[in-house]
Write an enzyme that holds these catalytic residues in place. Sequence first.
Site, PDB file in Angstrom:
ATOM      1  N   HIS A 332       2.118   5.558  20.810  1.00  0.00           N
ATOM      2  CA  HIS A 332       0.914   4.955  20.242  1.00  0.00           C
ATOM      3  C   HIS A 332       0.548   5.617  18.921  1.00  0.00           C
ATOM      4  O   HIS A 332       0.981   6.736  18.612  1.00  0.00           O
ATOM      5  CB  HIS A 332      -0.267   5.040  21.227  1.00  0.00           C
ATOM      6  CG  HIS A 332      -0.756   6.423  21.496  1.00  0.00           C
ATOM      7  ND1 HIS A 332      -1.647   7.090  20.671  1.00  0.00           N
ATOM      8  CD2 HIS A 332      -0.492   7.282  22.515  1.00  0.00           C
ATOM      9  CE1 HIS A 332      -1.918   8.272  21.174  1.00  0.00           C
ATOM     10  NE2 HIS A 332      -1.212   8.419  22.288  1.00  0.00           N
ATOM     11  N   CYS A 350       2.137  11.918  25.371  1.00  0.00           N
ATOM     12  CA  CYS A 350       2.548  10.693  24.688  1.00  0.00           C
ATOM     13  C   CYS A 350       3.380  10.999  23.444  1.00  0.00           C
ATOM     14  O   CYS A 350       3.452  12.132  22.985  1.00  0.00           O
ATOM     15  CB  CYS A 350       1.318   9.877  24.291  1.00  0.00           C
ATOM     16  SG  CYS A 350       0.468   9.118  25.700  1.00  0.00           S
TER      17      CYS A 350
END
Length: 432
Positions: A332, A350
């Site tokens: 992301h 992430c």
Amino acid sequence: MRVVQDELTRRTGRRRALAAGFLAAALALTSACTSSGGDKPSSWQGGGESAPKAAATITEPKADATDVPATTGVTFTTTDAKETTVALTDSAGKAVEGKLATDGASWLPTGALKYGEKYTATVTATGDDGKPATATSAFTVMAKPDKQVRVTSFLGDNQVVGVGMPLIVRFGRAVPEDYRDDVQRRMTVTSTPAQEGIWHWVSPTEVRYRPKEFWQPGSTVSYRVQAGGLPMGGGWYGRSDLTVDIKIGPSLVMQVDNKTKRMTVSKDGKVVKTILVSLGKKSTPSSSGTMVVIEKLRKTVFDTMDELGPEEGYRTKIDYAQRLTWGGEFIHAAPWSEGKQGSVNVSHGCVNVSMKDGAWLFANTRIGDPITVKGTERKLQNGNGWTDWNMSWDDYVKGSALPYDPDAGQPGTDATPGADDASPEPSVEPTP
């Protein structure tokens, strides 16, 4: 000989008839021990027509059987047959479509038979003498069952997916081990071009299919589950058949190296972009392994307040999110870490990229595109996402319920999936 004997009786009387009868008996005995013309039987024996060399027997369904499952196949045996054909007709004489199984000893209809209908199966075996031998079996299909299992596919018709996309089929009720082989026999995959692959049971309610290598870009793939009327244990039967047609998009593969803090993006074998990344810090490392994109969210909110509490938890708006694991690992955009990307890991697990690169990735990726992360402190756990490509081919084959035969066209296998192969629902909130 009886006709000749009667004629002699009418002409010469009883004594002459007895003499003719003795002569006929002597001739018959002689013809049983000799032949006229090498191996060709004499016309005195059997009226001049020999029995077929081949033979056929139908073992299932039994003749006059009732309550036969709607997905029944025709199982048979033959001897001395050079060619075997199978025909199935309903009570009106209409032919049912089907084809021989790869084992050559059974035949399956292309769809479920009608509940309560009567059918007749005919197996014809022809030997090298050119003479056919037939076997028939008439049977009646069971009435429509009350207990039915729903069968669903994650993918729908005409979807375009990445080269790492597994085919995912789910059952509304657990399928017992003893029934999985029969279920798998009725699950077929056809791809153009043809590609070797296999089904793998990740849990009692879910089975997936992947090719040996990534799907070839541009392939068309069709998969079918003939579940209508199929026994699934405990008096439960499949509700209906399922067919899905999809297409494989271009090959877009992402490689992330923790050592360099960079992502390399290749399309159809050529590197098209290099992206700076920040991975998980030491206390919350990213997983090393091969994953695929599960879902894409243009805008979302990562909320871990309930899970981590007010001191550790957070609630953050996120752009260009692409889920990789059920445990909350995403690719992301992370504008707050752009100064660290390419040099320091600061995320909660992430793959952080810039807003610009996040937008580019989001525009170019598809569900099923693979990503491999290497060099982190934690290994990817099988089952934490669609981890089909995180397993070796040999290990993947072990999850099938039929013996694996790469030469059989659509191979299958026999094993029980391990506990860590299951696919749990997401239990951890997303973490940036």
